[in-house]
Design a protein around this motif. Structure first.
Motif, mmCIF file in Angstrom:
data_model
loop_
_atom_site.group_PDB
_atom_site.id
_atom_site.type_symbol
_atom_site.label_atom_id
_atom_site.label_comp_id
_atom_site.label_asym_id
_atom_site.label_seq_id
_atom_site.Cartn_x
_atom_site.Cartn_y
_atom_site.Cartn_z
ATOM 1 N N SER A 151 34.374 -74.889 -11.787
ATOM 2 C CA SER A 151 35.743 -74.463 -12.054
ATOM 3 C C SER A 151 35.798 -72.949 -12.263
ATOM 4 O O SER A 151 36.734 -72.286 -11.789
ATOM 5 C CB SER A 151 36.275 -75.197 -13.298
ATOM 6 N N ILE A 152 34.806 -72.399 -12.955
ATOM 7 C CA ILE A 152 34.761 -70.940 -13.138
ATOM 8 C C ILE A 152 34.629 -70.246 -11.783
ATOM 9 O O ILE A 152 35.259 -69.210 -11.530
ATOM 10 C CB ILE A 152 33.578 -70.556 -14.058
ATOM 11 N N ALA A 153 33.800 -70.817 -10.901
ATOM 12 C CA ALA A 153 33.626 -70.219 -9.569
ATOM 13 C C ALA A 153 34.939 -70.244 -8.785
ATOM 14 O O ALA A 153 35.335 -69.245 -8.165
ATOM 15 C CB ALA A 153 32.532 -70.968 -8.806
ATOM 16 N N HIS A 154 35.627 -71.373 -8.822
ATOM 17 C CA HIS A 154 36.890 -71.487 -8.080
ATOM 18 C C HIS A 154 37.931 -70.508 -8.615
ATOM 19 O O HIS A 154 38.628 -69.839 -7.855
ATOM 20 C CB HIS A 154 37.428 -72.916 -8.187
ATOM 21 N N VAL A 155 38.025 -70.435 -9.935
ATOM 22 C CA VAL A 155 39.050 -69.575 -10.508
ATOM 23 C C VAL A 155 38.676 -68.104 -10.314
ATOM 24 O O VAL A 155 39.553 -67.235 -10.243
ATOM 25 C CB VAL A 155 39.269 -69.927 -11.995
#
Length: 497
Positions: free
Chosen positions: A308-312
Motif C-alpha cells: 500500500s505504501i508503494a502504491h500510494v
C-alpha cells in the motif's frame, strides 16, 4: 442540500446504532450504509446532469467572527472519493459479519461516524471545516484500533495517534498562515473559504509559501504515508481489526492524496516550484523502499501494508509531478483513478488475509500452500483481485497506473524509471505470495480450509466485479473528473507565466 445530507446521514445512522442492541445491529449498520451508498449514487447522477446544480452546495455562515462558513460542495474528484467511501463502508461492515465484537453497537456506530467525517473531508470548501473533519476522522479509528485491535494495540495505536496529530498541527499552522493573508472584509475579518485561500499566496513571500507548503505536505505525507513518515503504518495495519485496517487503507489514506490535489497544488505555486522536486523524490523513494520491504515479508497482511505504501508513493509522485505549463494533467487523472482502484483492491486483499487467518490460524506464507486444491473458487477470486492490484490490462489498476506513469515520465524520465519499478516489484511480491498460499500441495494447516460462507462469497464477488468493470470501462470515472482537471489547469495557469 444533497452534499450536506450525505454528511448528515451517517451521523444520524451512527446515533441510531448506538441505541441498537443485540446481534441485529450489524444488519442495521449494513442497511444504513447501503442507504447512504444509494444516496451517493443519486448525488453522482445529479452531478452528471448538471455540475453546477445548486443542490450540490451548502454555504452558511458558521463562525462569522473568524470568517468560517459551513461550506460543502462536490466536484468530480470529490464525488469519486465520496462514492468510494460509500461503496466500501457496506463492504467493510459485511466483512465483519462472521466476527463477534464486544459492544457491537459502539463498533458499528464508530464506523458510521468515521464515514461521516471522511465524506466531510472530501467535500469541505472551507479550510477550518476541512481541518475539523480531518481531526474528526481520526477519533473513531483511534478507538476502533485501541478497543478491538490485536497484540500491543495500546502502544501501536498511541504511536499512530501521535504521528497523525503531529501532522495535523502543522496543517493547522499552514492554514492559519494562509488565512491571515486572505483579504479582510469591511469588519476586518479574513476568510477560510477555499477560493480565498487559493489567492492568499499573492501577498506571501517565497519563504512564507515554503512554510505553508511543508506544513500541508507533512500532514498529507503522514496520512498517506510516504517515506520517511511511514513508520506508524505497517504495525497499525497489522494490529488493527480487519474492518479498521480496511478503513485506514481503503479510504483514510486517500485523505492525504486528496489533500495534495485540492489543498496543496494550487495553494502556493512558488513553493511548489521550489520544493515539488523533493516531494516527488520522497514519493519515488517510497515506491522502491516499500516494494523491497514487501518482497521480504512473510506475514501476508504486513506484505499488503507495505504494498500500500508503494502504491500510494506512485500516486503522490504523479500528483506532485504536475507542473503547470510543462506537464499535462495525466498524473492527477491517474492519481484519482488509482485512489479509487486501490481502495477497492486493498480492501479485497485485507479481507483475503482475514479469511486465511480465520481458517488456518496463520498468515505466514511459509506455513500455507495448496488452498487451490481444496477451494478453487477462492483461488479464482483471489487471483482476480491480485491481478487488479498488479495493474494487469483490463483490470481497474491498469488505467490509473498507466496515467500515473505517463504523468511522471512527462516530469522526469529518471523518476519514471524508478517509479515504474512498482509494476515489476509489485508483480514479484504479489505473485510470490499467491504461489505460496494457493499453489503446491495442501498441508495440515490448509487441508481443512473449507468453503466460503455466503457473506464472504458476496463480498469477494462484488470486489471482483468492480475490478473487471472499471478495468474494461473506466470512462464514467474519467468523464467525471474532466471538469475539475480543467478548473485546476486554469487556476494554476498564472503560476506558469
Amino acid at each position: 442540500m444533497i452534499t450536506a445530507s450525505l454528511i448528515g446521514l451517517p451521523l444520524v445512522f451512527g446515533l441510531l446504532l448506538l441505541f441498537t442492541r443485540g446481534e441485529g445491529v450489524k444488519r442495521v449498520a449494513l442497511a444504513a450504509s447501503v442507504i447512504t451508498f444509494l444516496f451517493a449514487l443519486f448525488a453522482c447522477w445529479t452531478l452528471q446532469q448538471n455540475p453546477a446544480d445548486p443542490n450540490l452546495e451548502t454555504n452558511s455562515v458558521w463562525i462569522a467572527s473568524i470568517g468560517v462558513n459551513f461550506h460543502v460542495a462536490m466536484g468530480g474528484i470529490s464525488m469519486i472519493l465520496v462514492l468510494l467511501t460509500c461503496l466500501l463502508t457496506p463492504l467493510i461492515i459485511l466483512s465483519s459479519f462472521r466476527n463477534q465484537y464486544e459492544n457491537p453497537s459502539t463498533f458499528y456506530a464508530l464506523i458510521s461516524f468515521m464515514q461521516m467525517a471522511l465524506i466531510g473531508v472530501f467535500v469541505a470548501q472551507d479550510g477550518f471545516l476541512f481541518y475539523i473533519f480531518w481531526e474528526l476522522a481520526l477519533i473513531p479509528i483511534y478507538f476502533i484500533c485501541l478497543l478491538w485491535g490485536g497484540e500491543n494495540r495500546g502502544a501501536i495505536t498511541f504511536k499512530f495517534f501521535v504521528y497523525t496529530l503531529f501532522g495535523s498541527l502543522f496543517m493547522l499552522a499552514a492554514l492559519i498562515m494562509l488565512y491571515i493573508h486572505t483579504p479582510a472584509n469591511e469588519a476586518g475579518v479574513h476568510s477560510f473559504d477555499l477560493m480565498s485561500l487559493y489567492g492568499a499566496h499573492e501577498t506571501m513571500t517565497a519563504a512564507q509559501q515554503g512554510w505553508v507548503f511543508w506544513g500541508l505536505f507533512l500532514a498529507f505525507a503522514i496520512k498517506m504515508p510516504v517515506f520517511p513518515f511511514h513508520t506508524w503504518q505497517p504495525d497499525t495495519y497489522v494490529t488493527a481489526p480487519t474492518p479498521g485496517t480496511m478503513l485506514l487503507s481503503g479510504i483514510m489514506l486517500k485523505m492525504g492524496t486528496y489533500g495534495l490535489i485540492v489543498w496543496l497544488l494550487p495553494m502556493v505555486p512558488d513553493a511548489l516550484e521550489a520544493w515539488g522536486p523533493l516531494a516527488v523524490t520522497l514519493s519515488v523513494i517510497s515506491v522502491v523502499y516499500a516494494s523491497g520491504m514487501a518482497i521480504v515479508q512473510q506475514d501476508f497482511k504486513r506484505l499488503i501494508a507495505y504494498s500500500s505504501i508503494a502504491h500510494v508513493g506512485l500516486i503522490a509522485a504523479g500528483i506532485m509531478a504536475y507542473t503547470p505549463g510543462k506537464t499535462g494533467t495525466e498524473g492527477i487523472a491517474g492519481a484519482v483513478m488509482q485512489m479509487f482502484s486501490h481502495g477497492i483492491n486493498v480492501v479485497g486483499l485485507f479481507f483475503i488475509a482475514d479469511i486465511l487467518l480465520k481458517r488456518t490460524g496463520t498468515r505466514e506464507l511459509s506455513k500455507l500452500g495448496g488452498i487451490r486444491n481444496v477451494n478453487p473458487q477462492f483461488a479464482v477470486l483471489f487471483l482476480i483481485i491480485l491481478l487488479g492490484s498488479v495493474a494487469l490490462p483490463l483490470t481497474n489498476g491498469f488505467v490509473g497506473e498507466f496515467l500515473l506513469m505517463n504523468g511522471v515520465y512527462q516530469y522526469s524520465a529518471t523518476a519514471a524509471v524508478f517509479a515504474g519499478l512498482t509494476i515489476i516489484l509489485g508483480a514479484v511480491y504479489m505473485l510470490r505470495s499467491y504461489q505460496s498460499i494457493m499453489l503446491g500441495e495442501s498441508n495440515s494447516v490448509t487441508a481443512s480450509f473449507g468453503a466460503l460462507s455466503g457473506s464472504e462469497k458476496a463480498l469477494l464477488l462484488i470486489i471482483c466485479a468492480a475490478v473487471i468493470i472499471f478495468g474494461v470501462y473506466p470512462k464514467p470515472l474519467l468523464d467525471l473528473i474532466q471538469t475539475d482537471l480543467r478548473s485546476l489547469t486554469l487556476l494554476m495557469a498564472p503560476a506558469a507565466n
